[in-house]
Design a protein around this motif. Structure first.
Motif, PDB file in Angstrom:
ATOM      1  N   SER A  99      -0.853 -25.805 -21.417  1.00  0.00           N
ATOM      2  CA  SER A  99       0.553 -26.432 -20.375  1.00  0.00           C
ATOM      3  C   SER A  99       1.107 -24.735 -20.334  1.00  0.00           C
ATOM      4  CB  SER A  99       1.370 -27.109 -21.310  1.00  0.00           C
ATOM      5  OG  SER A  99       1.851 -26.644 -22.199  1.00  0.00           O
ATOM      6  N   GLU A 100       1.705 -24.524 -19.051  1.00  0.00           N
ATOM      7  CA  GLU A 100       2.638 -23.532 -18.376  1.00  0.00           C
ATOM      8  C   GLU A 100       1.711 -22.418 -18.344  1.00  0.00           C
ATOM      9  OE1 GLU A 100       5.786 -23.254 -20.969  1.00  0.00           O
ATOM     10  OE2 GLU A 100       6.228 -25.229 -20.718  1.00  0.00           O
ATOM     11  N   VAL A 101       0.471 -22.086 -18.512  1.00  0.00           N
ATOM     12  CA  VAL A 101      -0.303 -21.094 -18.445  1.00  0.00           C
ATOM     13  C   VAL A 101      -1.474 -21.147 -17.464  1.00  0.00           C
ATOM     14  CG1 VAL A 101       0.420 -19.695 -20.715  1.00  0.00           C
ATOM     15  CG2 VAL A 101      -1.599 -21.582 -20.458  1.00  0.00           C
ATOM     16  N   GLY A 102      -1.547 -21.964 -16.602  1.00  0.00           N
ATOM     17  CA  GLY A 102      -2.607 -22.079 -15.577  1.00  0.00           C
ATOM     18  C   GLY A 102      -2.337 -21.419 -14.257  1.00  0.00           C
ATOM     19  N   GLU A 103      -1.017 -21.111 -14.207  1.00  0.00           N
ATOM     20  CA  GLU A 103      -0.758 -20.701 -13.008  1.00  0.00           C
ATOM     21  C   GLU A 103      -1.157 -18.720 -12.970  1.00  0.00           C
ATOM     22  OE1 GLU A 103       0.558 -22.239 -10.353  1.00  0.00           O
ATOM     23  OE2 GLU A 103       0.591 -24.178 -11.574  1.00  0.00           O
ATOM     24  N   ALA A 104      -1.130 -18.508 -11.616  1.00  0.00           N
ATOM     25  CA  ALA A 104      -1.768 -16.857 -11.321  1.00  0.00           C
ATOM     26  C   ALA A 104      -0.496 -16.151 -11.884  1.00  0.00           C
ATOM     27  CB  ALA A 104      -2.104 -16.712 -10.098  1.00  0.00           C
ATOM     28  N   LEU A 105       0.748 -16.546 -11.623  1.00  0.00           N
ATOM     29  CA  LEU A 105       2.031 -15.479 -12.210  1.00  0.00           C
ATOM     30  C   LEU A 105       2.555 -16.240 -13.155  1.00  0.00           C
ATOM     31  CD1 LEU A 105       3.221 -14.591  -8.497  1.00  0.00           C
ATOM     32  CD2 LEU A 105       1.724 -13.311  -9.956  1.00  0.00           C
ATOM     33  N   LEU A 106       2.719 -15.588 -14.216  1.00  0.00           N
ATOM     34  CA  LEU A 106       3.484 -16.121 -15.295  1.00  0.00           C
ATOM     35  C   LEU A 106       4.484 -15.092 -15.789  1.00  0.00           C
ATOM     36  CD1 LEU A 106       0.793 -17.156 -17.744  1.00  0.00           C
ATOM     37  CD2 LEU A 106       2.021 -18.751 -16.200  1.00  0.00           C
ATOM     38  N   SER A 107       5.855 -15.581 -16.032  1.00  0.00           N
ATOM     39  CA  SER A 107       6.791 -14.790 -16.776  1.00  0.00           C
ATOM     40  C   SER A 107       6.372 -14.054 -18.030  1.00  0.00           C
ATOM     41  CB  SER A 107       8.052 -15.801 -17.160  1.00  0.00           C
ATOM     42  OG  SER A 107       7.634 -16.648 -18.092  1.00  0.00           O
ATOM     43  N   GLU A 108       6.871 -13.034 -18.552  1.00  0.00           N
ATOM     44  CA  GLU A 108       6.538 -12.222 -19.603  1.00  0.00           C
ATOM     45  C   GLU A 108       6.571 -12.971 -20.895  1.00  0.00           C
ATOM     46  OE1 GLU A 108       6.997  -7.619 -21.673  1.00  0.00           O
ATOM     47  OE2 GLU A 108       8.128  -8.554 -19.859  1.00  0.00           O
TER      48      GLU A 108
ATOM     49  N   ASN B 200      -4.605 -18.804 -17.361  1.00  0.00           N
ATOM     50  CA  ASN B 200      -4.626 -17.435 -16.603  1.00  0.00           C
ATOM     51  C   ASN B 200      -5.907 -16.626 -17.098  1.00  0.00           C
ATOM     52  OD1 ASN B 200      -3.986 -14.632 -15.997  1.00  0.00           O
ATOM     53  ND2 ASN B 200      -2.532 -15.927 -14.826  1.00  0.00           N
ATOM     54  N   PRO B 201      -6.841 -16.250 -16.051  1.00  0.00           N
ATOM     55  CA  PRO B 201      -8.025 -15.282 -16.890  1.00  0.00           C
ATOM     56  C   PRO B 201      -7.475 -13.977 -17.407  1.00  0.00           C
ATOM     57  CG  PRO B 201      -8.216 -15.949 -14.330  1.00  0.00           C
ATOM     58  CD  PRO B 201      -6.912 -16.388 -14.656  1.00  0.00           C
ATOM     59  N   MET B 202      -6.145 -13.668 -17.155  1.00  0.00           N
ATOM     60  CA  MET B 202      -5.865 -12.343 -17.762  1.00  0.00           C
ATOM     61  C   MET B 202      -5.357 -12.714 -19.326  1.00  0.00           C
ATOM     62  SD  MET B 202      -5.928  -9.720 -15.838  1.00  0.00           S
ATOM     63  CE  MET B 202      -5.013  -8.514 -16.517  1.00  0.00           C
ATOM     64  N   LEU B 203      -4.813 -13.964 -19.642  1.00  0.00           N
ATOM     65  CA  LEU B 203      -4.289 -14.505 -20.870  1.00  0.00           C
ATOM     66  C   LEU B 203      -5.675 -14.734 -21.504  1.00  0.00           C
ATOM     67  CD1 LEU B 203      -1.962 -15.238 -22.572  1.00  0.00           C
ATOM     68  CD2 LEU B 203      -2.597 -17.730 -21.589  1.00  0.00           C
ATOM     69  N   PHE B 204      -6.662 -15.397 -21.067  1.00  0.00           N
ATOM     70  CA  PHE B 204      -7.999 -15.532 -21.837  1.00  0.00           C
ATOM     71  C   PHE B 204      -8.550 -14.083 -22.291  1.00  0.00           C
ATOM     72  CE2 PHE B 204     -12.403 -16.591 -22.166  1.00  0.00           C
ATOM     73  CZ  PHE B 204     -12.229 -17.520 -23.063  1.00  0.00           C
ATOM     74  N   ARG B 205      -8.591 -13.105 -21.286  1.00  0.00           N
ATOM     75  CA  ARG B 205      -9.043 -11.724 -21.727  1.00  0.00           C
ATOM     76  C   ARG B 205      -8.393 -11.204 -23.008  1.00  0.00           C
ATOM     77  NH1 ARG B 205      -7.481  -6.889 -17.956  1.00  0.00           N
ATOM     78  NH2 ARG B 205      -5.848  -7.350 -19.313  1.00  0.00           N
ATOM     79  N   ASP B 206      -7.049 -11.258 -22.965  1.00  0.00           N
ATOM     80  CA  ASP B 206      -6.119 -10.750 -24.029  1.00  0.00           C
ATOM     81  C   ASP B 206      -6.210 -11.656 -25.116  1.00  0.00           C
ATOM     82  OD1 ASP B 206      -5.014  -8.878 -22.229  1.00  0.00           O
ATOM     83  OD2 ASP B 206      -3.332  -9.939 -21.628  1.00  0.00           O
TER      84      ASP B 206
END
Length: 406
Positions: A183-192, A379-385
């Motif tokens: 939840s809350e992390v599926g968008e392309a833009l996320l707050s830090e 988010n793909p960047m989150l999954f990569r991290d």
């Protein structure tokens, strides 16, 4: 009609958290919407009128129609037209018909002529019973009762429920686990702040031992996929039984299309979905003697039933093949660790296979399955991290083990 079907479009909308794959979605969403739409079309009397309309000499026409609807209608059994014998080349020429016939009689064997006469006789006998309605010889004519006609809408609604059952079962078994993780992390833009908080939560979750829970999670999903395949195959057989050998007859009808033999096409399709049928109503006189009234009934819904069931048959075959291929792929993923690594790497283009292997080193097949579900919803960047953090943790643990040994 659109106002009645419009609520179904909301069911097809993608959710923020996707707990099904594409094949599962086609079974649980698209097929259910198709079946419900077909049932709504058949129940819309403003488009197709009453489901049965009878012609009778009886004054109480409503009673006759209710009787025929309740007790069922029938047609006379009619064998499909035989394929016409191949015509001689002389008959296909541009010469006059009379000259062709005389040349035919002089040039071809008597057996060929007899074959043509047999076909003409069968054709005349078939045309005397148009769409299964015609003179009936009691004790000799065979009847084919159309008992499915009243049950079509109920069958479609029941099939919609059956196709929805695996998705409903998976929702219960899934228990909103993916929603809590993604939840809350599926968008392309996320707050830090959200990004870092969710990343730490996912790293902690996948470094904790949930082996049995995740294995059970994957097993339940595979059970639902097997149910989808089984339901598709069973529905194909149900249609065959429900419509008295539906597809067998239609294969014979399809064979007549290349020959442009539309009389044969109509004779076969009318044996499954006749537009007119017979109905007998018993009328008792004052002394109790029964008089049989032979009525002719129109079945308007069979115009639509014919198209619906041809489409549904092809659709069930398609989704059954898709579900079968999906099960084979699932089995390959379970048996091959290399394939699992490649599937994770397809989500991480910049990550080498060596780092992917290191990140997946201590994860079980159940952990991998949930990790793939997470990759679709975050988010793909989150999954990569996330994978990078897992790789670094595995590297640091290996280094600490080596140092302790030394």
């Amino acid at each position: 009609m659109y106002s009645a079907v419009k609520p179904l479009s909301k069911y097809l909308q993608f959710k923020s958290i996707r707990i099904y794959d594409a094949v599962f979605t086609i079974h649980s969403k698209c097929t259910v919407v198709i079946l419900l739409t077909c049932s709504l079309l058949l129940s819309a009397r403003q488009y197709f009128g009453d489901p049965i309309q009878c012609i009778t000499e009886e004054k109480n026409i409503e009673y006759v129609q209710s009787y025929c609807w309740t007790m069922g209608t029938y047609i006379l059994k009619l064998d499909p037209l035989p394929f016409p014998p191949p015509l001689p080349a002389q008959l296909m020429s541009n010469q006059s018909l009379s000259k062709s016939r005389s040349r035919y009689r002089s040039s071809y064997r008597r057996s060929s002529l007899r074959q043509l006469m047999d076909y003409d006789e069968a054709y005349a006998r078939a045309m005397s019973i148009a769409e299964g309605v015609g003179p009936e010889i009691r004790g000799q004519s065979q009847r084919v009762y159309l008992r499915y006609y009243q049950w079509v809408i109920i069958l479609l609604l029941f099939e919609a429920f059956v196709f929805y059952f695996p998705s409903c079962l998976w929702k219960v078994w899934e228990g909103q686990r993916l929603k809590q993780l993604c939840s809350e992390v599926g968008e392309a833009l996320l707050s830090e702040e959200t990004y870092n908080t969710r990343l730490r939560l996912l790293v902690k979750y996948f470094t904790t031992d949930y082996e049995d829970i995740h294995l059970s999670y994957m097993a339940k999903y595979v059970i639902c996929e097997i149910l989808n395949f089984s339901i598709s195959v069973v529905n194909i057989m149900v249609l065959e039984v429900f419509l008295n050998g539906f597809w067998t007859n239609y294969l014979q009808a399809l064979a007549s299309i290349p020959l442009y033999d539309w009389d044969r096409w109509n004779s076969i399709t009318s044996s499954v979905f006749p537009k007119i049928a017979k109905c007998e109503v018993l009328k008792f006189g004052a002394s109790g003697t029964a008089t049989i009234m032979d009525n002719l009934c129109i079945l308007p819904l069979n115009i639509l039933n014919e198209k619906i069931f041809v489409f549904l048959w092809a659709w069930f075959l398609l989704i059954a093949m898709m579900a079968g291929v999906n099960l084979i792929c699932r089995l390959a993923m379970i048996l091959s660790s290399y394939l699992r690594e490649q599937m994770i790497r397809s989500k991480l283009r910049v990550m080498s296979i060596r780092h992917v292997k290191r990140a997946l080193r201590d994860l079980t097949i159940g952990d991998w399955f949930l990790l793939m579900k997470v990759s679709v919803n975050v988010n793909p960047m989150l999954f990569r991290d996330l994978m990078q953090e897992l790789c670094e943790l595995r590297t640091s643990s290996s280094v600490s083990i080596l140092e302790s040994v030394v």
